[in-house]
Design a protein around this motif. Structure first.
Motif, PDB file in Angstrom:
ATOM      1  N   ALA A  82       0.851  -1.187   0.000  1.00  0.00           N
ATOM      2  CA  ALA A  82       0.000   0.000   0.000  1.00  0.00           C
ATOM      3  C   ALA A  82       0.887   1.237   0.000  1.00  0.00           C
ATOM      4  O   ALA A  82       2.074   1.170   0.326  1.00  0.00           O
ATOM      5  N   GLU A  83       0.296   2.365  -0.348  1.00  0.00           N
ATOM      6  CA  GLU A  83       1.039   3.622  -0.427  1.00  0.00           C
ATOM      7  C   GLU A  83       1.278   4.259   0.941  1.00  0.00           C
ATOM      8  O   GLU A  83       2.164   5.094   1.083  1.00  0.00           O
ATOM      9  N   SER A  84       0.461   3.857   1.949  1.00  0.00           N
ATOM     10  CA  SER A  84       0.580   4.466   3.274  1.00  0.00           C
ATOM     11  C   SER A  84      -0.092   3.567   4.311  1.00  0.00           C
ATOM     12  O   SER A  84      -0.836   2.647   3.959  1.00  0.00           O
ATOM     13  N   ARG A  85       0.163   3.865   5.575  1.00  0.00           N
ATOM     14  CA  ARG A  85      -0.537   3.159   6.657  1.00  0.00           C
ATOM     15  C   ARG A  85      -2.043   3.401   6.547  1.00  0.00           C
ATOM     16  O   ARG A  85      -2.844   2.497   6.759  1.00  0.00           O
ATOM     17  N   ALA A  86      -2.400   4.635   6.216  1.00  0.00           N
ATOM     18  CA  ALA A  86      -3.821   4.978   6.088  1.00  0.00           C
ATOM     19  C   ALA A  86      -4.484   4.156   4.998  1.00  0.00           C
ATOM     20  O   ALA A  86      -5.630   3.726   5.149  1.00  0.00           O
ATOM     21  N   GLU A  87      -3.768   3.917   3.897  1.00  0.00           N
ATOM     22  CA  GLU A  87      -4.343   3.105   2.817  1.00  0.00           C
ATOM     23  C   GLU A  87      -4.516   1.658   3.257  1.00  0.00           C
ATOM     24  O   GLU A  87      -5.516   1.017   2.919  1.00  0.00           O
ATOM     25  N   PHE A 111       9.012   0.362  10.932  1.00  0.00           N
ATOM     26  CA  PHE A 111       9.340   0.597   9.524  1.00  0.00           C
ATOM     27  C   PHE A 111       8.334  -0.054   8.573  1.00  0.00           C
ATOM     28  O   PHE A 111       8.261   0.282   7.395  1.00  0.00           O
ATOM     29  N   MET A 112       7.550  -1.017   9.107  1.00  0.00           N
ATOM     30  CA  MET A 112       6.564  -1.722   8.290  1.00  0.00           C
ATOM     31  C   MET A 112       5.264  -1.892   9.078  1.00  0.00           C
ATOM     32  O   MET A 112       5.296  -2.173  10.277  1.00  0.00           O
ATOM     33  N   TYR A 113       4.154  -1.721   8.388  1.00  0.00           N
ATOM     34  CA  TYR A 113       2.830  -1.827   8.994  1.00  0.00           C
ATOM     35  C   TYR A 113       1.986  -2.728   8.113  1.00  0.00           C
ATOM     36  O   TYR A 113       1.979  -2.576   6.886  1.00  0.00           O
ATOM     37  N   SER A 114       1.285  -3.688   8.708  1.00  0.00           N
ATOM     38  CA  SER A 114       0.449  -4.590   7.913  1.00  0.00           C
ATOM     39  C   SER A 114      -0.824  -4.956   8.665  1.00  0.00           C
ATOM     40  O   SER A 114      -0.910  -4.818   9.884  1.00  0.00           O
ATOM     41  N   GLU A 126      -3.059  -9.819   2.743  1.00  0.00           N
ATOM     42  CA  GLU A 126      -2.344  -8.944   3.654  1.00  0.00           C
ATOM     43  C   GLU A 126      -1.987  -7.657   2.920  1.00  0.00           C
ATOM     44  O   GLU A 126      -1.423  -7.687   1.833  1.00  0.00           O
ATOM     45  N   LEU A 127      -2.324  -6.534   3.533  1.00  0.00           N
ATOM     46  CA  LEU A 127      -1.950  -5.231   3.018  1.00  0.00           C
ATOM     47  C   LEU A 127      -0.789  -4.752   3.868  1.00  0.00           C
ATOM     48  O   LEU A 127      -0.827  -4.874   5.093  1.00  0.00           O
ATOM     49  N   ALA A 128       0.241  -4.206   3.218  1.00  0.00           N
ATOM     50  CA  ALA A 128       1.419  -3.776   3.965  1.00  0.00           C
ATOM     51  C   ALA A 128       1.968  -2.470   3.405  1.00  0.00           C
ATOM     52  O   ALA A 128       1.925  -2.220   2.203  1.00  0.00           O
ATOM     53  N   PHE A 129       2.459  -1.669   4.314  1.00  0.00           N
ATOM     54  CA  PHE A 129       3.163  -0.444   3.944  1.00  0.00           C
ATOM     55  C   PHE A 129       4.541  -0.487   4.589  1.00  0.00           C
ATOM     56  O   PHE A 129       4.673  -0.789   5.773  1.00  0.00           O
ATOM     57  N   MET A 130       5.572  -0.206   3.784  1.00  0.00           N
ATOM     58  CA  MET A 130       6.927  -0.133   4.307  1.00  0.00           C
ATOM     59  C   MET A 130       7.457   1.279   4.081  1.00  0.00           C
ATOM     60  O   MET A 130       7.324   1.822   2.984  1.00  0.00           O
ATOM     61  N   GLU A 131       8.022   1.845   5.138  1.00  0.00           N
ATOM     62  CA  GLU A 131       8.599   3.181   5.043  1.00  0.00           C
ATOM     63  C   GLU A 131       9.653   3.199   3.936  1.00  0.00           C
ATOM     64  O   GLU A 131      10.520   2.312   3.896  1.00  0.00           O
ATOM     65  N   PRO A 132       9.581   4.178   3.037  1.00  0.00           N
ATOM     66  CA  PRO A 132      10.561   4.239   1.939  1.00  0.00           C
ATOM     67  C   PRO A 132      12.004   4.246   2.418  1.00  0.00           C
ATOM     68  O   PRO A 132      12.878   3.659   1.792  1.00  0.00           O
ATOM     69  N   SER A 133      12.284   4.881   3.555  1.00  0.00           N
ATOM     70  CA  SER A 133      13.657   4.928   4.066  1.00  0.00           C
ATOM     71  C   SER A 133      14.163   3.527   4.417  1.00  0.00           C
ATOM     72  O   SER A 133      15.342   3.233   4.274  1.00  0.00           O
ATOM     73  N   ALA A 134      13.275   2.636   4.857  1.00  0.00           N
ATOM     74  CA  ALA A 134      13.669   1.263   5.178  1.00  0.00           C
ATOM     75  C   ALA A 134      14.031   0.501   3.917  1.00  0.00           C
ATOM     76  O   ALA A 134      14.956  -0.302   3.907  1.00  0.00           O
ATOM     77  N   ILE A 135      13.326   0.770   2.833  1.00  0.00           N
ATOM     78  CA  ILE A 135      13.610   0.120   1.560  1.00  0.00           C
ATOM     79  C   ILE A 135      14.964   0.599   1.039  1.00  0.00           C
ATOM     80  O   ILE A 135      15.793  -0.194   0.593  1.00  0.00           O
ATOM     81  N   GLU A 136      15.224   1.906   1.126  1.00  0.00           N
ATOM     82  CA  GLU A 136      16.480   2.485   0.649  1.00  0.00           C
ATOM     83  C   GLU A 136      17.674   1.931   1.423  1.00  0.00           C
ATOM     84  O   GLU A 136      18.720   1.660   0.860  1.00  0.00           O
ATOM     85  N   GLN A 137      17.520   1.743   2.731  1.00  0.00           N
ATOM     86  CA  GLN A 137      18.615   1.226   3.549  1.00  0.00           C
ATOM     87  C   GLN A 137      18.949  -0.211   3.191  1.00  0.00           C
ATOM     88  O   GLN A 137      20.076  -0.647   3.358  1.00  0.00           O
ATOM     89  N   GLY A 138      17.956  -0.951   2.689  1.00  0.00           N
ATOM     90  CA  GLY A 138      18.157  -2.350   2.333  1.00  0.00           C
ATOM     91  C   GLY A 138      18.886  -2.533   1.015  1.00  0.00           C
ATOM     92  O   GLY A 138      19.308  -3.618   0.678  1.00  0.00           O
TER      93      GLY A 138
END
Length: 139
Positions: A82-87, A111-114, A126-138
C-alpha cells in the motif's frame, strides 16, 4: 536467475464468482472484462499483477490435486503493498465492511505496517506499507 516475465497471475478458486466480484469491487478492485466469463474473472492488482478468480469446478480442470480447504489450511497469502498506513487501514476496513473475516490485528514494526483479512472463500490477504527509508537502507 531472474525471469523476464512481464505479468504475474495468481489463480484462486472461488465458490460463487458473482459474490466474489461484488466483494472485491466493494474493496476497490477493478476487473478486466476481456478475461471474464461465467467461469473466471481477471482482477487487476497493479500494472502487471492480476488475480484470476476461478469457479471451483473450472479451477479443478487445471489441477490433479484436491483444492485446499482455505478455512482449514493455508497455501498462499496474497500480500499487496500500500502507499501508506492509512491506505492499509482503509482497504482492510472496506474488506471487513464487505463481509471479510478479520485474520490478524494490525502489526506495526515501526518501519513496516500490515493488516490481514480473509475473503469470502477464506483466502488470506495482507496489506502492507513499508517506510521508503527502510527500503532504501536495504539496497
Amino acid at each position: 536467475m531472474a525471469f523476464k516475465s512481464s505479468n504475474i497471475f495468481v489463480n484462486l478458486p472461488v465458490k460463487d464468482l458473482n459474490k466474489s466480484v461484488e466483494f472485491f469491487t466493494k474493496i476497490g478492485f477493478e476487473f478486466n472484462p476481456q478475461f471474464t466469463d461465467e467461469n473466471a474473472t481477471c482482477m487487476i492488482i497493479g500494472d502487471n499483477i492480476f488475480v484470476m478468480l476461478l469457479v471451483e469446478d473450472f479451477f479443478k480442470s487445471f489441477i490433479d490435486k484436491d483444492i485446499a480447504d482455505a478455512a482449514k489450511t493455508t497455501e498462499v497469502i496474497v500480500a499487496i503493498s500500500a502507499e501508506s498506513r492509512a491506505e492499509v487501514d482503509e482497504i482492510v476496513k472496506r474488506a471487513l465492511a464487505a463481509d471479510a473475516k478479520p485474520y490478524r490485528d494490525p502489526v506495526d514494526h515501526g518501519f513496516m505496517y500490515s493488516w490481514s483479512f480473509q475473503d469470502l472463500d477464506n483466502h488470506l490477504w495482507e496489506l502492507a506499507f513499508m517506510e521508503p527509508s527502510a527500503i532504501e537502507q536495504g539496497e
